[in-house]
Design a protein around this motif. Structure first.
Motif, PDB file in Angstrom:
ATOM      1  N   VAL A  20       0.871  -1.178   0.000  1.00  0.00           N
ATOM      2  CA  VAL A  20       0.000   0.000   0.000  1.00  0.00           C
ATOM      3  C   VAL A  20       0.902   1.220   0.000  1.00  0.00           C
ATOM      4  CG1 VAL A  20      -1.806   1.272   1.192  1.00  0.00           C
ATOM      5  CG2 VAL A  20      -1.835  -1.231   1.209  1.00  0.00           C
ATOM      6  N   LEU A  21       0.851   1.971  -1.056  1.00  0.00           N
ATOM      7  CA  LEU A  21       1.740   3.115  -1.222  1.00  0.00           C
ATOM      8  C   LEU A  21       1.192   4.335  -0.488  1.00  0.00           C
ATOM      9  CD1 LEU A  21       2.318   2.720  -5.071  1.00  0.00           C
ATOM     10  CD2 LEU A  21       3.700   1.778  -3.208  1.00  0.00           C
ATOM     11  N   ALA A  22       2.102   5.213  -0.105  1.00  0.00           N
ATOM     12  CA  ALA A  22       1.665   6.481   0.478  1.00  0.00           C
ATOM     13  C   ALA A  22       0.851   7.229  -0.564  1.00  0.00           C
ATOM     14  CB  ALA A  22       2.869   7.311   0.903  1.00  0.00           C
TER      15      ALA A  22
ATOM     16  N   GLU B 160      -1.409   3.816  -6.367  1.00  0.00           N
ATOM     17  CA  GLU B 160      -1.012   3.613  -7.754  1.00  0.00           C
ATOM     18  C   GLU B 160      -1.385   4.806  -8.620  1.00  0.00           C
ATOM     19  OE1 GLU B 160      -2.554  -0.226  -9.143  1.00  0.00           O
ATOM     20  OE2 GLU B 160      -2.805  -0.753  -7.038  1.00  0.00           O
ATOM     21  N   SER B 161      -2.402   5.554  -8.206  1.00  0.00           N
ATOM     22  CA  SER B 161      -2.883   6.641  -9.062  1.00  0.00           C
ATOM     23  C   SER B 161      -2.851   8.002  -8.387  1.00  0.00           C
ATOM     24  CB  SER B 161      -4.322   6.339  -9.513  1.00  0.00           C
ATOM     25  OG  SER B 161      -5.169   6.136  -8.396  1.00  0.00           O
ATOM     26  N   LEU B 162      -2.888   8.049  -7.061  1.00  0.00           N
ATOM     27  CA  LEU B 162      -3.051   9.324  -6.366  1.00  0.00           C
ATOM     28  C   LEU B 162      -1.707   9.934  -5.973  1.00  0.00           C
ATOM     29  CD1 LEU B 162      -6.154   8.546  -4.130  1.00  0.00           C
ATOM     30  CD2 LEU B 162      -6.068   9.867  -6.248  1.00  0.00           C
ATOM     31  N   ALA B 163      -1.046  10.500  -6.942  1.00  0.00           N
ATOM     32  CA  ALA B 163       0.226  11.185  -6.687  1.00  0.00           C
ATOM     33  C   ALA B 163      -0.038  12.653  -6.354  1.00  0.00           C
ATOM     34  CB  ALA B 163       1.136  11.061  -7.902  1.00  0.00           C
TER      35      ALA B 163
ATOM     36  N   GLY C 136      -7.646  -0.940  -1.525  1.00  0.00           N
ATOM     37  CA  GLY C 136      -6.984   0.221  -2.098  1.00  0.00           C
ATOM     38  C   GLY C 136      -5.775  -0.138  -2.936  1.00  0.00           C
ATOM     39  N   ARG C 137      -5.837  -1.266  -3.633  1.00  0.00           N
ATOM     40  CA  ARG C 137      -4.731  -1.686  -4.498  1.00  0.00           C
ATOM     41  C   ARG C 137      -5.251  -2.686  -5.503  1.00  0.00           C
ATOM     42  NH1 ARG C 137      -3.713  -6.876  -3.097  1.00  0.00           N
ATOM     43  NH2 ARG C 137      -3.800  -7.519  -0.897  1.00  0.00           N
ATOM     44  N   SER C 138      -4.445  -2.937  -6.537  1.00  0.00           N
ATOM     45  CA  SER C 138      -4.764  -4.015  -7.467  1.00  0.00           C
ATOM     46  C   SER C 138      -4.587  -5.351  -6.757  1.00  0.00           C
ATOM     47  CB  SER C 138      -3.844  -3.955  -8.690  1.00  0.00           C
ATOM     48  OG  SER C 138      -4.070  -2.765  -9.425  1.00  0.00           O
ATOM     49  N   LEU C 139      -5.380  -6.335  -7.151  1.00  0.00           N
ATOM     50  CA  LEU C 139      -5.318  -7.634  -6.488  1.00  0.00           C
ATOM     51  C   LEU C 139      -4.146  -8.445  -7.012  1.00  0.00           C
ATOM     52  CD1 LEU C 139      -9.069  -8.652  -6.195  1.00  0.00           C
ATOM     53  CD2 LEU C 139      -7.655  -7.230  -4.686  1.00  0.00           C
ATOM     54  N   GLN C 140      -3.756  -9.453  -6.221  1.00  0.00           N
ATOM     55  CA  GLN C 140      -2.624 -10.305  -6.558  1.00  0.00           C
ATOM     56  C   GLN C 140      -2.980 -11.747  -6.208  1.00  0.00           C
ATOM     57  OE1 GLN C 140       0.089  -7.989  -4.180  1.00  0.00           O
ATOM     58  NE2 GLN C 140      -0.185  -9.293  -2.392  1.00  0.00           N
ATOM     59  N   LEU C 141      -2.078 -12.637  -6.530  1.00  0.00           N
ATOM     60  CA  LEU C 141      -2.381 -14.051  -6.308  1.00  0.00           C
ATOM     61  C   LEU C 141      -2.689 -14.359  -4.850  1.00  0.00           C
ATOM     62  CD1 LEU C 141       0.104 -16.036  -8.581  1.00  0.00           C
ATOM     63  CD2 LEU C 141      -2.348 -15.665  -8.887  1.00  0.00           C
TER      64      LEU C 141
END
Length: 985
Positions: free
Chosen positions: A125-127, A168-171, A933-938
């Protein structure tokens, strides 16, 4: 070659590459060469090598299991397309069935093993900053008003899952940072300092007149909300007297009043008066007689109408007892002087519950019997006359000539009340001067209880405090007496000028009062016997205005630390956790610096404190999910409260959620589920409906949709557009709060409409009260029900002058069923923009020609048929039988699986029987991605499986399966939601 299956899916795996362990790893490695690498080299590299790089995919570097681990999501999609027989393309050499089965089996085994190994990984989860919606929602939660400071911000970009709530999008850019500062200042302009803390207005309150507007409206709104209609009390008293039902019989009069929304105190007063047999004369005796003769409601008699008739009689008679006060007169002093106007206002205010017999006696002396009641003739007998007057006094005590005065004209001009100026709310009635006069004593005495009295008193104190009303009123007095009246134009008054701040100090006011009174006394009155009254009115004026100004000054000094405390409390809510001692010190130290170094006023310093809090990353950024330790760890309860609140409400936690976090048990499953159920039942769940639902279904920005030709479709106005936008939000909230199956989104036969949308849908039998929204349980009878035929989606997915089976079908396939559809290739031939200009072709035939292009057929074969079933709906979602070219509408289609479909009802059946699992899987995928709040992963595959399998009940039904609330509970109790990654993962 058609490579749609891999377009836009080259996702970088955010989990660090790692090797599978043990026997399972060795087996996969052993099978990799023969079952995977061989097929890739023989059947994939013609298109997907470094040189061709079709669909931006290069498989030439895939030499080992480790390379596969670098991008597992890509291999998931490869699995789907190869298993479905869509890849390799038909024109390419095909692998044998055994090779295909082995290839698919290997990828599935790899995915299953990797998903099991990493199951529950919280993921990266990115800042990130708050999204525009989260910022607006947080400001709304903090201030209590919908300021929407981000309305000038650029649109937030979406991540790969289609949502704008991830790092991923909110810079943050320098330009956007400037807008955040502007937004914080905008919020500060709405802040109002009060005697007990801070408040926020729905409009800027940077000037005294702005603050006037806010404070006056709050008082007037309070007045308007009070139950003062006498007919209601007559009706309630009769109903209480006739009560027979057991539960009503046990209620006290005060409890019964509460059930009716009335004042228990005033209902008691009426009850006593209506049963007081000692009242023999006057209007109250007649009212008691009329009330006791009331008939129960029947087909021809309405009890409420009878009570209204009695009330109207009361109002008419009460006018005969209203007092009349003449203007004060003193040589040289204008009748519009503040002292005289306020004296006259006070006379009326102090006699609202007093019977004045002069008007009645005047009528009788002139031989005029009042039309409203001939029985109002005063008895000749002295004792009877005294009793008549006492009974009339009781009548006027019970029924004031007004409970409150919200508007007042310039009464000192002696113009009839009906001709006096209106719209000057709470005005004292001065000429060209600001000033308010409180006239609500009957409301205080008869209607309000102690709590309500305190609230009204606080509202008036707020007006005087926040708007500096006494100071400004006195400055107006100085201006009027110098410029208009000229009474203090002499040199001896030069020390007191309105522009001089010292003129408002107590010594100067007392000095002016002394000199003013001396001059007024020298002037005298035309009638010396009455001079004492105006002189006393002037003396009282100076004393009262001085006390009011001193009260404001003293209260402001006392309130300054309260304002700092209020800002600290706001900071705690903004930061979503208790402040540390150093953070509290920083706020108070900054305030002292602003006052001592920057020389700001107290008001300015408090505003700057608020701005500093709102631009702090502790408010404007989501820092609660960032990795902050060397090992994975559970979220603290405050971090969990924030995650939960932004997920379900798109705003900060409320007081209840923070209180639960403070107790330290929010993370416990049952407590967490209890809070989830509370939050989903709250009106703030609209944030989930708008932000998740709006982005998932692609209608979030429909309020800005402008592709409709307004001349061709004049019914599409702002009201209809807003109603279209609102319908899916209401529907989503209904699914959530009724805990319906998520299948109801596509299979439901009900919907929600207001008057405007009902007219558009042809629901003429429905009746509405004002702007209410009604549920239509049988909407399918009107061709509506569920998401599919909602006008917002039909309009959004139409070019404006024709329908678009392509866009509508794409919406179903992409948004509802989750199939990946790539962007169209370049140089695709365009269809005519106007349905009326298709010539001899129908739109169906034009699309068939479109599919003749090899570059178009692959996608259009999958989406066009699903869009053609909507042809019974025009470009703005209206039902129709012919298109804009006058051709009969045909809503039949052959679906991708070969089944036949004709219209919405058949599409629902197809989705129920053939695609329900696809819809559920897609919905779960979208909901989980939004929640995390992120893309899903395996590592999320196990949770998705649990959401799917746990929601399926036996026997399966549209109502019982996949209920919404359990899906939310499964997410918020998952390891992904409850934990955060280690710093080095």
């Amino acid at each position: 070659m058609n490579h749609f299956f891999l377009a836009a899916v080259w996702l970088v795996c955010v989990v660090s590459p790692a090797c599978l362990l043990g026997q399972e790893q060795r087996e996969l490695e052993q099978r990799f060469g023969s079952q995977v690498q061989a097929l890739v080299q023989n059947h994939c590299l013609n298109c997907h090598d470094a040189e061709t790089n079709a669909a931006q995919l290069d498989l030439s570097s895939v030499q080992s299991l480790e390379h596969v681990l670098e991008a597992p999501q890509v291999w998931q999609l490869i699995l789907q397309r190869v298993d479905a027989g869509e890849m390799p393309p038909a024109e390419e050499e095909q692998p044998s069935e055994q090779q295909r089965r082995e290839f698919v089996a290997w990828i599935q085994a790899f995915i299953d093993a990797e998903a099991a190994r990493t199951a529950g990984d919280p993921g990266p989860v990115l800042a990130r900053r708050l999204s525009n919606a989260e910022y607006d929602g947080s400001i709304r939660e903090l201030t209590g008003v919908d300021i929407r400071p981000t309305r000038t911000f650029p649109v937030d970009p979406a991540n790969a899952a289609g949502f704008d709530n991830s790092g991923e999008s909110l810079a943050m850019s320098p330009g956007l940072l400037t807008k955040y500062l502007e937004a914080a200042r905008m919020v500060a302009e709405h802040m109002l300092l009060t005697p007990t803390g801070i408040a926020f207005a729905p409009h800027p309150v940077v000037t005294d007149t702005d603050r006037d507007k806010y404070c006056v409206k709050r008082i007037v709104d309070f007045y308007a909300q009070q139950p003062t209609d006498i007919a209601d009390y007559l009706h309630a008293a009769w109903s209480y007297k006739q009560r027979t039902e057991r539960e009503l019989a046990e209620l006290t009069l005060a409890e019964f009043a509460e059930t009716q929304g009335l004042s228990g105190k005033y209902l008691r007063a009426w009850w006593d008066a209506l049963h007081d047999s000692t009242i023999e004369y006057g209007p109250l005796a007649k009212v008691r007689e009329q009330w006791q003769a009331l008939l129960p409601r029947s087909e021809t008699v309405d009890l409420r109408d009878q009570c209204v008739a009695i009330r109207d009689y009361i109002v008419e008679v009460r006018r005969l007892f209203e007092p009349k006060f003449d203007n004060l007169a003193l040589r040289g002093v204008q009748s519009g002087s503040q002292s005289f106007v306020l004296w006259k206002n006070a006379q009326y205010a102090n006699h609202r519950r007093t019977a004045d017999f002069r008007q009645l006696e005047g009528l009788l002396e002139n031989g005029q019997v009042p039309d409203v009641d001939p029985d109002l003739v005063l008895p000749d007998d002295v004792r009877q006359r005294e009793k008549f007057q006492r009974d009339c006094q009781i009548f006027c005590q019970l029924i004031p000539d007004a409970f409150f005065i919200a508007e007042r004209g310039r009464d000192y001009l002696d113009t009839p009340k009906e001709k006096q100026e209106k719209g000057r709310l709470l005005s004292a009635g001065f000429h060209s001067m600001m000033g308010y006069f409180r006239d609500d004593q009957p409301l205080m005495e008869l209607i309000l209880d102690a709590t309500e009295q305190a609230k009204l008193n606080a509202l008036w104190d707020e007006l005087n405090f926040a708007a500096a009303a006494p100071r400004r009123q006195y400055q107006g007095f100085l201006w009027f007496e110098r410029a208009e009246s000229g009474f203090i134009r002499d040199a001896e008054f030069d020390f007191a000028r309105p522009e001089d701040p010292d003129a408002l100090t107590q010594p100067v006011i007392e000095k002016l009062a002394e000199i003013y009174l001396a001059k007024a006394s020298r002037g005298g009155s035309k009638d010396e016997s009455t001079a004492a009254v105006p002189v006393q009115a002037i003396r009282d004026y100076f004393q009262n205005i001085n006390q009011q100004i001193r009260w404001v000054d003293t209260t402001r000094a006392t309130a300054e630390p309260l304002h700092i405390e209020a800002v600290l409390a706001l900071a705690q809510r903004a930061y979503r956790r208790p402040l540390t001692s150093s953070e509290s010190d920083e706020v108070t130290d900054y305030y002292r610096e602003l006052r001592a170094v920057e020389l700001l006023s107290h008001d300015e310093a408090i505003q700057d404190l608020l701005v500093a809090i709102l631009v702090s990353p502790k408010f404007s950024y989501r820092l609660d999910l960032l990795s902050d330790s060397e090992q994975p760890r559970a979220l603290t309860d405050y971090e969990l409260a924030s995650r939960l609140s932004f997920f379900l409400w798109s705003t900060i936690p409320d007081a209840e959620l923070l209180r639960q976090a403070a107790q330290g048990d929010l993370h416990e499953p049952e407590v967490l589920k209890q809070q989830v159920r509370r939050m989903l039942a709250d009106h703030r769940v609209r944030g989930l409906a708008t932000e998740f639902g709006g982005n998932w279904l692609d209608f979030r920005r429909f309020e800005e949709h402008n592709s409709v030709d307004r001349q061709r479709f004049p019914s599409f106005d702002e009201e209809l557009r807003s109603a279209m936008f609102e319908e899916p939000i209401r529907y989503f909230i209904d699914v959530v709060q009724q805990d319906r199956s998520i299948l109801q989104f596509v299979l439901g036969e009900h919907t929600w409409v207001n008057r405007t949308l009902a007219k558009h849908y042809g629901m003429r039998e429905l009746t509405f009260i004002n702007d209410e929204w009604l549920e239509v349980p049988n909407a399918h009878e009107y061709g509506r029900g569920g998401l599919l035929p909602m006008a917002v989606f039909l309009t959004k997915n139409a070019p404006g002058l024709r329908t678009s089976p392509v866009k509508r079908g794409y919406w179903v396939v992409k948004r509802l069923l989750g199939e990946p559809i790539p962007a169209p290739p370049p140089n695709v031939p365009e269809l005519p923009t106007d349905e009326a200009q298709l010539g001899e072709l129908t739109l169906r035939e034009a699309l068939a020609k479109h599919r003749e292009h090899a570059s178009c057929a692959g996608c259009h074969n999958r989406i066009d048929s699903l869009g053609l079933v909507f042809e019974g709906f025009g470009p703005i979602g209206e039902q129709r039988q012919v298109d804009l070219g006058g051709r009969p509408v045909d809503a039949a289609a052959t679906l991708p699986d070969g089944s036949q479909c004709d219209g919405i009802d058949d599409l629902r059946s197809y989705l129920r029987t053939q695609r329900a699992t696809d819809f559920v899987n897609n919905f779960n995928h979208k909901l989980l991605s939004y929640a995390l709040g992120r893309s899903l992963q395996l590592s999320d595959q196990l949770l998705l499986s649990q959401m799917r399998d746990g929601g399926q009940l036996e026997p399966a039904s549209d109502d019982a399966s996949y209920r919404f609330v359990p899906l939310i509970e499964k997410i918020v109790t998952s390891p992904q939601f409850l934990n955060k990654r280690a710093r080095d993962q």
